[in-house]
Each structure stands twice: as C-alpha cells, then as structure tokens.
Design a protein around this motif. Structure first.
Motif, PDB file in Angstrom:
ATOM      1  N   ASN A   7       0.706  -1.276  -0.116  1.00  0.00           N
ATOM      2  CA  ASN A   7      -0.230  -0.087   0.118  1.00  0.00           C
ATOM      3  C   ASN A   7       0.801   1.172  -0.017  1.00  0.00           C
ATOM      4  N   LEU A   8       1.458   1.407  -1.199  1.00  0.00           N
ATOM      5  CA  LEU A   8       2.325   2.691  -1.384  1.00  0.00           C
ATOM      6  C   LEU A   8       1.492   3.892  -1.577  1.00  0.00           C
ATOM      7  N   GLY A 207      -4.265   7.877  -2.070  1.00  0.00           N
ATOM      8  CA  GLY A 207      -3.823   7.436  -0.717  1.00  0.00           C
ATOM      9  C   GLY A 207      -3.257   8.550   0.118  1.00  0.00           C
ATOM     10  N   ASN A 208      -2.653   9.645  -0.293  1.00  0.00           N
ATOM     11  CA  ASN A 208      -2.007  10.643   0.737  1.00  0.00           C
ATOM     12  C   ASN A 208      -3.357  11.113   1.746  1.00  0.00           C
ATOM     13  N   ALA A 209      -4.573  11.155   1.114  1.00  0.00           N
ATOM     14  CA  ALA A 209      -5.629  11.525   1.956  1.00  0.00           C
ATOM     15  C   ALA A 209      -6.247  10.171   2.651  1.00  0.00           C
ATOM     16  N   ASP A 212      -5.967   4.176   4.223  1.00  0.00           N
ATOM     17  CA  ASP A 212      -6.805   3.116   4.716  1.00  0.00           C
ATOM     18  C   ASP A 212      -7.675   2.650   4.044  1.00  0.00           C
ATOM     19  N   ARG A 213      -8.354   3.273   3.059  1.00  0.00           N
ATOM     20  CA  ARG A 213      -9.305   2.734   2.272  1.00  0.00           C
ATOM     21  C   ARG A 213      -8.581   2.101   1.220  1.00  0.00           C
ATOM     22  N   ASN A 214      -7.484   2.258   0.685  1.00  0.00           N
ATOM     23  CA  ASN A 214      -6.741   1.453  -0.348  1.00  0.00           C
ATOM     24  C   ASN A 214      -6.184   0.128   0.429  1.00  0.00           C
ATOM     25  N   ALA A 215      -5.683   0.422   1.921  1.00  0.00           N
ATOM     26  CA  ALA A 215      -5.638  -0.996   2.521  1.00  0.00           C
ATOM     27  C   ALA A 215      -6.616  -1.877   2.576  1.00  0.00           C
ATOM     28  N   SER A 216      -7.780  -1.437   2.695  1.00  0.00           N
ATOM     29  CA  SER A 216      -8.984  -2.109   2.784  1.00  0.00           C
ATOM     30  C   SER A 216      -9.315  -2.905   1.486  1.00  0.00           C
ATOM     31  N   LEU A 217      -8.940  -2.149   0.273  1.00  0.00           N
ATOM     32  CA  LEU A 217      -9.246  -2.728  -0.746  1.00  0.00           C
ATOM     33  C   LEU A 217      -8.081  -3.953  -1.206  1.00  0.00           C
ATOM     34  N   ILE A 218      -6.945  -3.596  -0.916  1.00  0.00           N
ATOM     35  CA  ILE A 218      -5.834  -4.580  -1.224  1.00  0.00           C
ATOM     36  C   ILE A 218      -6.292  -5.754  -0.103  1.00  0.00           C
ATOM     37  N   THR A 231     -17.460  -2.489  -3.665  1.00  0.00           N
ATOM     38  CA  THR A 231     -17.701  -1.346  -2.656  1.00  0.00           C
ATOM     39  C   THR A 231     -16.940  -0.464  -2.490  1.00  0.00           C
ATOM     40  N   ILE A 232     -15.644  -0.836  -2.010  1.00  0.00           N
ATOM     41  CA  ILE A 232     -14.773   0.179  -1.469  1.00  0.00           C
ATOM     42  C   ILE A 232     -14.162   1.112  -2.723  1.00  0.00           C
ATOM     43  N   GLN A 233     -13.976   0.538  -3.681  1.00  0.00           N
ATOM     44  CA  GLN A 233     -13.601   1.385  -4.757  1.00  0.00           C
ATOM     45  C   GLN A 233     -14.601   2.102  -5.333  1.00  0.00           C
ATOM     46  N   GLY A 234     -16.133   1.741  -5.406  1.00  0.00           N
ATOM     47  CA  GLY A 234     -17.062   2.495  -5.590  1.00  0.00           C
ATOM     48  C   GLY A 234     -17.153   3.839  -4.675  1.00  0.00           C
ATOM     49  N   ALA A 235     -17.037   3.698  -3.483  1.00  0.00           N
ATOM     50  CA  ALA A 235     -17.026   4.818  -2.512  1.00  0.00           C
ATOM     51  C   ALA A 235     -15.771   5.825  -2.567  1.00  0.00           C
ATOM     52  N   LEU A 236     -14.727   5.170  -3.210  1.00  0.00           N
ATOM     53  CA  LEU A 236     -13.587   6.140  -3.318  1.00  0.00           C
ATOM     54  C   LEU A 236     -13.650   7.025  -4.649  1.00  0.00           C
TER      55      LEU A 236
END
Length: 294
Positions: A7-8, A207-209, A212-218, A231-236
């Motif tokens: 998660n970079l 991911g700067n902001a 945590d959402r990217n971590a959940s997506l991964i 669902t996670i990607q849709g919210a993003l």
C-alpha cells in the motif's frame, strides 16, 4: 512484495506559501500515512513535484522521511531524470540518505529509443545495491517502455518491480506471467482491476488522504472478496475523480491534505498553481462523501 510494500503512497512534498519545504508538514504527513496503513512511502516522485526539487532537497526529503518512518514503512526515492549521469548521482545520494528502494522513471522529454531506455535503466540499477521499481508513464515522458524492453530489464537482479501508469492491463498481465516483476498500479482509477489481475499493490496519489481505504481494498482482493472490493472502490470514486480528473494530482492531493488538517498549506511550486474554487468545491464534496462508512 516486501521490498517495496503493498500500500504505497506517492507522497506530496509539503511546502510553505513561499515555496520552501515544510518540515512540520512533512512530519505530519509521514505520521498520517503510517497511521492510515501505508507501508511504502514514495518520496520525490511526480506527485512530490520532483522537477522542481534540487538535488539537495531530494536527498534531504529522503533522509527526513526515513528518520521519521523509522523502519515502519519502506522508503522509495524518486530519482529518475532525463539524464543518465544525474539519475545515477541521485540514486547514490538516495541510498546514502537512507532509501530502501528507487523509483526510476523512463527518461522524459528526450524520447530515447528502447535500447536507450535499457541502457539508462541498467546504468542506474548498477549504481547502487537498492532494488529498483521502474516507472512507466508515457503520458508524461513521451515514450513508453515496450514489452520487449520490460522483459529484458526484468533480467537485471536489482530491477524488481514496475509502477504502471500506462494503463495497458493486458501488457501488464503478460509481463507478470513471464517475469518475476512485481506490478504496482500507478493509476488510482484502475486500482481494482490491476489488483484483481495480480498486481502486488498500488502507488496511489489519492492515498495521501485515505491510505486506509486502499489498505482495505488490497485486503479485500487478497481475500477474494470482490464484492467488498467493488464497494470500497465505488466509495472512493468521487475522491479519485476530484483529485485525479480536475487540475492535477499533486495540486489536488495537497488541497485534500490541507482540508483534512494534515499539512498546514496546499502551496505548490510554479508552474503548478493551487486549486481554483470550482475544483476545491468538488474536492470538499468528495471528502464529505468519505465520511460515510463502507
């Protein structure tokens, strides 16, 4: 994967309104990223406004981030330029400053041949003991790393990964199937399809902001729970659109971090300009939507 993390985040470079580097902003940003699940900090890349950073500033940023992170995340230094000798020097300076790896962009503006790209990347990879992540972003460099070039570079023992901002998913899957290169999605709009196709992780501007959402997506993709991942990607998506499809990623990522109180200023260096009101409103609306749990 552990060479670079999964998660970079392509870190912005916090600055004061007068354009000088903000030590307070940098410390706050590193703390924020670590607290939100980022395990790889990409310093001095495109989102970090690398073309406007001096050699001394680039090395200082790597050192300060490495000290602040204290081994809790990998520190990847953006060292690529259009000049091989300069890129080699920056690679050595980044290694001395404490980097764990190098991000090497395809030489830009000069538009070298594919043989020239191989020569350039090999020279940089030979210059240090650090693992190298290639950065393929033809929209910025004017030339892509073609499939045979990627296959050839994959044979170098220190060239270990690719940040793919080209968006050719079929080519990415082909390279992953034929080499041991770890692929990282460098296009926030396409994080989910890249991860589902076998990418090792992401190098995210958004991911700067919200790392945590990217971590959940991964995590969702790794569990095989594609419904949760969608669902996670849709919210993003509103935030991805606001940051990546308005003025410019570095500009809008800084604006988001300033709005969240992570950095004290959204200042950027010319020729970049801070966000106009219409873009800021779109960003404010997108940030408000992120308060809804997923």
């Amino acid at each position: 994967m552990t060479l670079f993390g999964t998660n970079l985040v392509a870190m912005v470079t916090p600055m004061h309104p007068d354009g000088t580097l903000s030590d307070t902003g940098l410390a706050g940003l590193v703390d924020h990223l670590l607290a939100t699940g980022c395990d790889g900090l990409v310093v001095g890349g495109t989102t970090g406004e690398s073309p406007t950073l001096t050699d001394a500033e680039s090395a200082r940023l790597v050192h300060d981030v490495a000290v602040r992170a204290a081994g809790r995340a990998r520190v990847i230094a953006g060292i690529g330029t259009y000049d091989t000798a300069t890129s080699v020097r920056r690679a050595r300076e980044a290694e001395a400053a404490g980097a764990n790896g190098l991000l090497l962009v395809c030489p830009y503006y000069s538009r070298p041949t594919q043989a020239g790209i191989v020569s350039h990347c090999t020279a940089v990879a030979d210059a240090t003991s650090l693992p190298v992540m290639l950065y393929d972003v033809p929209a910025r460099t004017g030339v892509a790393m073609e499939l045979p070039t990627l296959l050839e570079l994959a044979e170098h023992p220190r060239i270990r990964a690719v940040k793919d901002a080209k968006g050719d998913l079929f080519e990415a899957m082909t390279v992953m199937s034929r080499t041991s290169l770890a692929y990282y999605c460098g296009i926030d709009e396409l994080n989910l399809p890249y991860l589902a196709s076998g990418a090792a992780g992401v190098v995210s501007v958004v991911g700067n902001a919200f790392a945590d959402r990217n971590a959940s997506l991964i995590d969702a993709v790794r569990r095989g729970d594609l419904e949760a991942a969608r669902t996670i990607q849709g919210a993003l998506l509103p935030l991805v659109e606001a940051i990546m499809r308005t003025s410019q990623g570095a500009i809008m990522a800084k604006a988001a971090l300033a709005e969240l109180g992570v950095i004290p200023s959204a200042a950027v260096r010319s020729p970049l300009l801070e966000s106009p009101p219409a873009h800021l409103q779109r960003l404010t609306d997108a940030l408000a939507s992120m308060a809804v749990p997923v």
